[in-house]
Design a protein around this motif. Structure first.
Motif, short mmCIF file in Angstrom:
data_model
loop_
_atom_site.label_atom_id
_atom_site.label_comp_id
_atom_site.label_asym_id
_atom_site.label_seq_id
_atom_site.Cartn_x
_atom_site.Cartn_y
_atom_site.Cartn_z
N CYS A 1 -7.19 -104.86 52.00
CA CYS A 1 -5.80 -104.46 51.72
C CYS A 1 -5.35 -104.94 50.34
CB CYS A 1 -4.87 -105.06 52.78
SG CYS A 1 -5.00 -104.29 54.41
N ASN A 2 -5.83 -106.08 49.94
CA ASN A 2 -5.42 -106.66 48.66
C ASN A 2 -6.13 -106.05 47.46
OD1 ASN A 2 -3.52 -108.49 49.68
ND2 ASN A 2 -5.12 -109.98 50.18
N THR A 3 -7.08 -105.13 47.70
CA THR A 3 -7.82 -104.53 46.59
C THR A 3 -7.45 -103.06 46.38
OG1 THR A 3 -9.68 -103.95 48.05
CG2 THR A 3 -9.76 -106.09 46.96
N TYR A 4 -6.49 -102.56 47.16
CA TYR A 4 -6.07 -101.16 47.01
C TYR A 4 -5.51 -100.92 45.61
CZ TYR A 4 -3.00 -97.08 47.47
OH TYR A 4 -2.36 -95.88 47.28
N ARG A 5 -4.67 -101.85 45.14
CA ARG A 5 -4.14 -101.75 43.77
C ARG A 5 -4.90 -102.70 42.87
NH1 ARG A 5 0.67 -99.26 42.46
NH2 ARG A 5 1.91 -98.41 44.19
N HIS A 6 -5.00 -102.33 41.61
CA HIS A 6 -5.74 -103.13 40.63
C HIS A 6 -4.98 -103.12 39.31
CE1 HIS A 6 -9.21 -104.80 38.56
NE2 HIS A 6 -9.06 -103.87 37.63
N PRO A 7 -4.92 -104.24 38.59
CA PRO A 7 -5.56 -105.53 38.91
C PRO A 7 -4.74 -106.42 39.85
CG PRO A 7 -4.54 -105.62 36.75
CD PRO A 7 -4.35 -104.22 37.23
N HIS A 8 -3.44 -106.16 39.98
CA HIS A 8 -2.62 -106.97 40.87
C HIS A 8 -2.53 -106.29 42.23
CE1 HIS A 8 1.00 -108.97 42.53
NE2 HIS A 8 0.68 -109.98 41.71
N PRO A 9 -2.65 -107.05 43.34
CA PRO A 9 -2.66 -106.42 44.67
C PRO A 9 -1.38 -105.71 45.06
CG PRO A 9 -2.56 -108.83 44.85
CD PRO A 9 -2.86 -108.52 43.42
N VAL B 1 -15.32 -99.80 45.71
CA VAL B 1 -16.61 -100.43 45.42
C VAL B 1 -17.04 -100.10 44.00
CG1 VAL B 1 -19.05 -100.54 46.05
CG2 VAL B 1 -17.32 -100.44 47.84
N HIS B 2 -16.91 -98.82 43.60
CA HIS B 2 -17.25 -98.42 42.22
C HIS B 2 -16.47 -99.24 41.20
CE1 HIS B 2 -18.56 -94.14 43.60
NE2 HIS B 2 -19.56 -94.98 43.65
N LEU B 3 -15.17 -99.37 41.44
CA LEU B 3 -14.29 -100.00 40.47
C LEU B 3 -14.63 -101.47 40.25
CD1 LEU B 3 -11.75 -99.89 38.69
CD2 LEU B 3 -10.39 -100.42 40.73
N HIS B 4 -14.88 -102.18 41.34
CA HIS B 4 -15.05 -103.63 41.25
C HIS B 4 -16.50 -104.09 41.14
CE1 HIS B 4 -10.82 -104.62 41.99
NE2 HIS B 4 -10.81 -103.63 42.87
N LEU B 5 -17.43 -103.34 41.71
CA LEU B 5 -18.82 -103.82 41.78
C LEU B 5 -19.80 -102.96 41.01
CD1 LEU B 5 -18.96 -104.83 45.56
CD2 LEU B 5 -18.30 -106.23 43.59
N GLY B 6 -19.34 -101.91 40.37
CA GLY B 6 -20.21 -101.10 39.53
C GLY B 6 -20.86 -99.96 40.28
N ILE B 7 -21.53 -99.09 39.51
CA ILE B 7 -22.07 -97.86 40.06
C ILE B 7 -23.25 -98.10 41.00
CG2 ILE B 7 -23.67 -97.42 38.17
CD1 ILE B 7 -22.86 -94.44 38.39
N SER B 8 -24.05 -99.14 40.74
CA SER B 8 -25.21 -99.40 41.61
C SER B 8 -24.76 -99.76 43.03
CB SER B 8 -26.06 -100.53 41.03
OG SER B 8 -26.59 -100.16 39.78
N ASN B 9 -23.80 -100.67 43.11
CA ASN B 9 -23.26 -101.03 44.42
C ASN B 9 -22.51 -99.86 45.04
OD1 ASN B 9 -23.76 -103.97 45.13
ND2 ASN B 9 -23.00 -104.17 43.04
N GLY B 10 -21.88 -99.04 44.19
CA GLY B 10 -21.20 -97.86 44.70
C GLY B 10 -22.17 -96.90 45.35
N ARG B 11 -23.32 -96.72 44.72
CA ARG B 11 -24.33 -95.84 45.30
C ARG B 11 -24.90 -96.43 46.60
NH1 ARG B 11 -27.53 -94.30 39.71
NH2 ARG B 11 -26.08 -92.69 39.00
N LEU B 12 -25.08 -97.75 46.59
CA LEU B 12 -25.59 -98.40 47.81
C LEU B 12 -24.61 -98.23 48.96
CD1 LEU B 12 -27.58 -100.17 49.33
CD2 LEU B 12 -26.44 -102.19 48.36
N SER B 13 -23.33 -98.45 48.68
CA SER B 13 -22.33 -98.28 49.74
C SER B 13 -22.28 -96.83 50.20
CB SER B 13 -20.94 -98.74 49.25
OG SER B 13 -20.45 -97.89 48.23
#
Length: 523
Positions: free
Chosen positions: A140-148, A162-174
């Motif tokens: 819930c706290n990550t819906y908005r960025h950078p402030h929740p 996932v793409h926004l915070h962890l990059g494209i590799s993790n995005g593809r994994l998810s």
């Protein structure tokens, strides 16, 4: 889940349209270069990240090129439309969560409670509910960025965040894990539908021939029938956008859950006592008990998580108050309602059958005097799953077909759509890629269900695969990234410990469920 596929397909269609004017990499480069205080820029960035996941382009790399480049890229695209007005409240969010969580998995909870016993069974349901709730708070706290609460950028889907915070590799994994879970759900739906149809037939058999009648039926026939129906329905484009489908699914799931619970309570009253024990079903060895416990925990973990749909739900909420606050309240209410229902259904079923608790609660009432009520409940399950199969499969169809269209833009087989008109039927569109892929997809889920028709074990495997990565690991990593939590602080250590515990838990349940499938197959 449905929303993730829906929004991703929107972004992809945007890119497909743009490709007619300019190379997709140019489109992405344009989108990221337009960063600035213009309306809808958050949506543009989200679309860029969504597109990149399908065509293999690192949007962060393109963003760097755009910022460093001095050349001007022609204005080929118009400003994105204004965001839709968000009118959701805490109660609409509760409704969405409960609808998304409560399904056929509730029918396995009496069996899970029977394996764990009166002490560990309810405790496990409450524990997994608490884990799910805590994970939802993190997301819930990550819906908005950078402030929740005040951040200008929104993440409209699980894959987006996932793409926004962890990059494209993790995005593809998810994305891979989400698609694996979608495929697994389809297999589970085939198995569950076949069980319900078989229960209906056996119920009529016992009613007409008496409780001593020999009633046998082959699940494979029902699976083939269900598969044939889904092949036809799969050719309908955008089936998952039909809003009434979710309403029907919610009504059906609540109906058969309450019928199963009511029949269990009636059986307890008829017997005059409750079955069951503190330690659960007795087994011939401690090792066998351990494997059954792991399968039971896998089934419970399958029944709870809603992490993959939480971003879509939060994206419908109005503000003020801040969306994360509203979503947290909704999560507390929804998880409380769901947990109460699961405890009631699981406990009532175990109390009614004791050591003879069936894997699917309604199959235990095949010879019940209230056969018409049992049959009605099973009809509700079939109606629910016929629609749910499409809801869960359409996002995967969109993902695969979009990949083909990006990589083979000149192929007539992939891109050309024919309009057919049959007598007495309305005209409909037919694409050979969609026809062949969707038919093969449905056929593969049907065949796998026929080879491994093990309800509890299949649900356990699905729950084990998605529970740790999608419910614990990614939410923890996303939260740590957004909050810039310093390593080795108390918060960091606790969250890492929570993630490690989830990994061990998931590995334990996955191993036990796979062991159960192998044992059932050999047996």
């Amino acid at each position: 889940m449905k929303g993730a596929g829906e929004r991703s397909s929107v972004a992809v269609r945007f890119a497909v349209t743009a490709r007619s004017c300019v190379d997709v990499e140019q489109v992405l480069l344009f989108m990221v270069k337009r960063r600035g205080p213009i309306p809808g820029i958050g949506k543009m960035e989200n679309e860029a990240h969504s597109i990149s996941s399908y065509i293999g382009i690192d949007v962060n790399e393109k963003m760097g090129e755009a910022l460093e480049s001095s050349e001007n890229i022609p204005l080929l695209l118009t400003e994105p439309p204004s965001p839709l007005k968000r009118t959701g409240t805490v109660w609409t969010a509760v409704a969405h969560i409960v609808t998304g969580v409560i399904g056929s998995g509730v029918l396995s909870l009496p069996w899970s409670t029977a394996q764990l016993g009166w002490l560990a069974g309810p405790f496990s349901i409450i524990l997994i509910a608490s884990i799910t709730l805590f994970s939802s708070f993190l997301l819930c706290n990550t819906y908005r960025h950078p402030h929740p609460e005040l951040g200008p950028n929104r993440s409209a889907s699980y894959l987006d965040v996932v793409h926004l915070h962890l990059g494209i590799s993790n995005g593809r994994l998810s994305g891979l894990l989400v698609n694996i879970s979608l495929y697994g759900f389809a297999i589970a739906f085939v198995i569950t539908t076949a069980i319900s149809l078989r229960t209906i037939q056996n119920s009529f058999c016992y009613h007409n021939g008496g409780s001593e009648a020999t009633c046998e039926s082959v699940d494979a026939y029902y699976m083939l029938l269900f598969g044939a129906i889904q092949i036809v329905l799969s050719q309908i484009p955008n089936f998952h956008n039909i809003e009434w489908l979710s309403v029907v699914a919610a009504i059906m799931s609540f109906t058969y859950s309450f019928i199963g619970m009511g029949l269990s309570i009636a059986q307890i009253i008829e017997k005059g006592h409750a079955e069951g024990s503190i330690g659960g079903i007795s087994t011939s060895s401690g090792t066998e008990k351990l494997w059954l416990v792991s399968q039971a925990l896998g089934d419970i973990s399958f029944s709870f998580p809603f992490s993959t749909i939480i971003m879509e739900i939060q994206d419908t909420l109005k503000a003020p108050p801040p969306e994360n606050q509203t979503m947290k309240k909704a999560s507390v209410i929804a998880v409380t309602v769901t947990t109460f229902m699961y405890l009631s259904c699981g406990g009532a079923g175990y109390a009614a059958f004791g050591d003879n608790t069936p894997g699917n609660l309604l199959t235990g009432f095949e010879s019940s005097k209230s056969f018409w009520l049992v049959n009605f409940a099973n009809v509700c399950i079939v109606v629910h799953l016929v629609g749910s199969y499409q809801v869960y499969c359409q996002p995967l169809f969109a993902t695969v077909e979009t990949w083909f269209r990006f990589n083979f833009p000149d192929s007539e087989f992939v891109n050309h759509t024919y309009v057919l008109k049959l007598p007495l039927l309305p005209a409909f569109e037919l694409n050979f890629l969609s026809l062949s892929f969707r038919t093969a997809y449905v056929a593969s889920t049907t065949v796998i269900a026929m080879v491994f028709p093990y309800f509890n074990q299949i649900l356990g495997v699905l729950g084990s695969i998605i529970f740790w990565p999608l419910t614990i690991y990614f939410p923890v990593e996303i939260y740590l990234s957004q909050s810039s939590t310093v390593a080795w602080t108390t918060k960091w250590v606790l969250l890492r410990t929570f993630s490690i515990f989830g990994f061990v838990f998931g590995l334990f349940t996955l191993t036990g469920c796979i062991k159960g499938i192998v044992t059932q197959k050999i047996g």
